[in-house]
Write a protein that holds these residues in place. Structure first.
Motif, PDB file in Angstrom:
ATOM      1  N   LYS A  87      19.174   3.152   8.060  1.00 26.79           N
ATOM      2  CA  LYS A  87      18.714   2.398   9.223  1.00 26.79           C
ATOM      3  C   LYS A  87      17.218   2.088   9.115  1.00 26.79           C
ATOM      4  O   LYS A  87      16.430   2.938   8.715  1.00 26.79           O
ATOM      5  N   GLY A  88      16.870   0.883   9.524  1.00 21.11           N
ATOM      6  CA  GLY A  88      15.487   0.451   9.395  1.00 21.11           C
ATOM      7  C   GLY A  88      14.694   0.435  10.679  1.00 21.11           C
ATOM      8  O   GLY A  88      13.659  -0.231  10.751  1.00 21.11           O
ATOM      9  N   GLY A  89      15.146   1.160  11.698  1.00 17.12           N
ATOM     10  CA  GLY A  89      14.429   1.156  12.971  1.00 17.12           C
ATOM     11  C   GLY A  89      12.992   1.627  12.856  1.00 17.12           C
ATOM     12  O   GLY A  89      12.130   1.212  13.633  1.00 17.12           O
ATOM     13  N   GLY A  90      12.722   2.505  11.890  1.00 16.97           N
ATOM     14  CA  GLY A  90      11.368   3.016  11.716  1.00 16.97           C
ATOM     15  C   GLY A  90      10.573   2.306  10.636  1.00 16.97           C
ATOM     16  O   GLY A  90       9.481   2.746  10.271  1.00 16.97           O
ATOM     17  N   MET A  91      11.103   1.191  10.143  1.00 18.15           N
ATOM     18  CA  MET A  91      10.425   0.459   9.068  1.00 18.15           C
ATOM     19  C   MET A  91       9.327  -0.430   9.632  1.00 18.15           C
ATOM     20  O   MET A  91       9.401  -0.878  10.774  1.00 18.15           O
ATOM     21  N   PRO A  92       8.307  -0.715   8.821  1.00 18.52           N
ATOM     22  CA  PRO A  92       7.228  -1.588   9.278  1.00 18.52           C
ATOM     23  C   PRO A  92       7.584  -3.064   9.148  1.00 18.52           C
ATOM     24  O   PRO A  92       8.461  -3.445   8.371  1.00 18.52           O
ATOM     25  N   GLY A  93       6.908  -3.898   9.909  1.00 21.81           N
ATOM     26  CA  GLY A  93       6.983  -5.349   9.758  1.00 21.81           C
ATOM     27  C   GLY A  93       8.378  -5.914   9.898  1.00 21.81           C
ATOM     28  O   GLY A  93       9.150  -5.528  10.781  1.00 21.81           O
ATOM     29  N   ASN A  94       8.722  -6.830   8.974  1.00 16.62           N
ATOM     30  CA  ASN A  94      10.013  -7.512   9.038  1.00 16.62           C
ATOM     31  C   ASN A  94      11.183  -6.610   8.686  1.00 16.62           C
ATOM     32  O   ASN A  94      12.336  -6.987   8.880  1.00 16.62           O
TER      33      ASN A  94
END
Length: 271
Positions: free
Chosen positions: A182-189
């Motif tokens: 899951k990318g909920g904590g990823m930066p930017g796009n």
């Protein structure tokens, strides 16, 4: 798994902690099940005193009590899917894994609650090891966030390509059927972009980004929605896509309650 249910609707089981603030844990799971017209059952692993500002206290249930709850539900009512959330310690994790095997629980969604989406570790290293070695290999799908995927893969994750590499490693090393990083904590796009990998197909799952501080319970809600869709008979990828759409809609109607981070709006259709 015992599928001789007495109800006329699908049944799902959440094995997780109680959130007194109502934003995450079994409270979020049961609301999500209900939204999907799935009867929700539960096995409580711990009781937390928390609100929108944070967690003040956590009390673990005895492993025997967790086992008894799972057995009571599965042996009488029967379930079509199950999900795990906060399991808290190695004893509870080992007990849950033993029950999954003994009761032949299928359609198991493991939300490996180890690290918050801000990077704070939530369980100790022994519990992490037990979760990785004993429970995750039994899962139909595991849904780590960015930081949990880092622990499970041994990689630093800063880009979508890092997420894809981590999904490969987790799938190969832990023998789980499907990995959803899951990318909920990823930066930017990269924020909100999830990576699906089943050993053959790599999918990049995107939805619109929702700008809100009220995101409490998103991980619980996503895994519960996946379990609900599996209980209704959806295939895995469809279950995940629909669950992601549900969470996005719930974020769009997040509840601005309390003095901190409010929860997503599980009943957005009624608001």
């Amino acid at each position: 798994m015992n599928t001789n249910i007495t109800s006329t609707i699908p049944v799902a089981l959440t094995i997780a902690g109680s959130d007194s603030g109502g934003g995450a844990g079994i409270q979020a799971d049961l609301r999500t099940f209900a939204f999907h017209c799935v009867h929700g059952t539960s096995a409580i692993t711990c009781v937390t005193a928390q609100n929108t500002l944070g967690v003040m206290r956590v009390d673990a249930m005895p492993p025997e009590a967790v086992i008894a709850q799972i057995q009571a539900v599965v042996e009488d009512i029967g379930i079509q899917a199950a999900k795990t959330g906060m399991l808290l310690n190695k004893e509870i994790i080992a007990a849950v894994a033993q029950q999954v095997e003994a009761l032949q629980i299928n359609n198991l969604v493991v939300d490996p609650v180890m690290v918050s989406r801000t990077g704070a570790q939530l369980i100790d290293d022994d519990a992490v090891k037990t979760l990785r070695d004993a429970l995750i290999p039994l899962a139909t799908i595991v849904t780590p966030n960015r930081y949990e995927a880092q622990i499970l893969s041994g990689l630093q994750i800063n880009t979508l390509d890092d997420m894809r590499a981590a999904a490969h490693i987790i799938h190969r090393n832990l023998k789980v059927k499907v990995v959803l990083v899951k990318g909920g904590g990823m930066p930017g796009n990269g924020r909100g972009v999830d990576i699906w990998f089943d050993g053959q197909k790599m999918e990049t799952l995107t939805t619109k980004q929702v700008d809100t501080k009220n995101t409490h319970g998103t991980g619980c809600t996503l895994s519960a929605a996946i379990a609900a869709n599996l209980a209704k008979g959806d295939d895995l990828l469809t279950a995940v896509r629909q669950a992601k759409e549900f969470v996005t809609n719930a974020l769009s109607y997040a509840l601005d309650i309390g003095k901190g981070q409010g929860p997503v709006g599980h009943f957005y259709a009624l608001l």
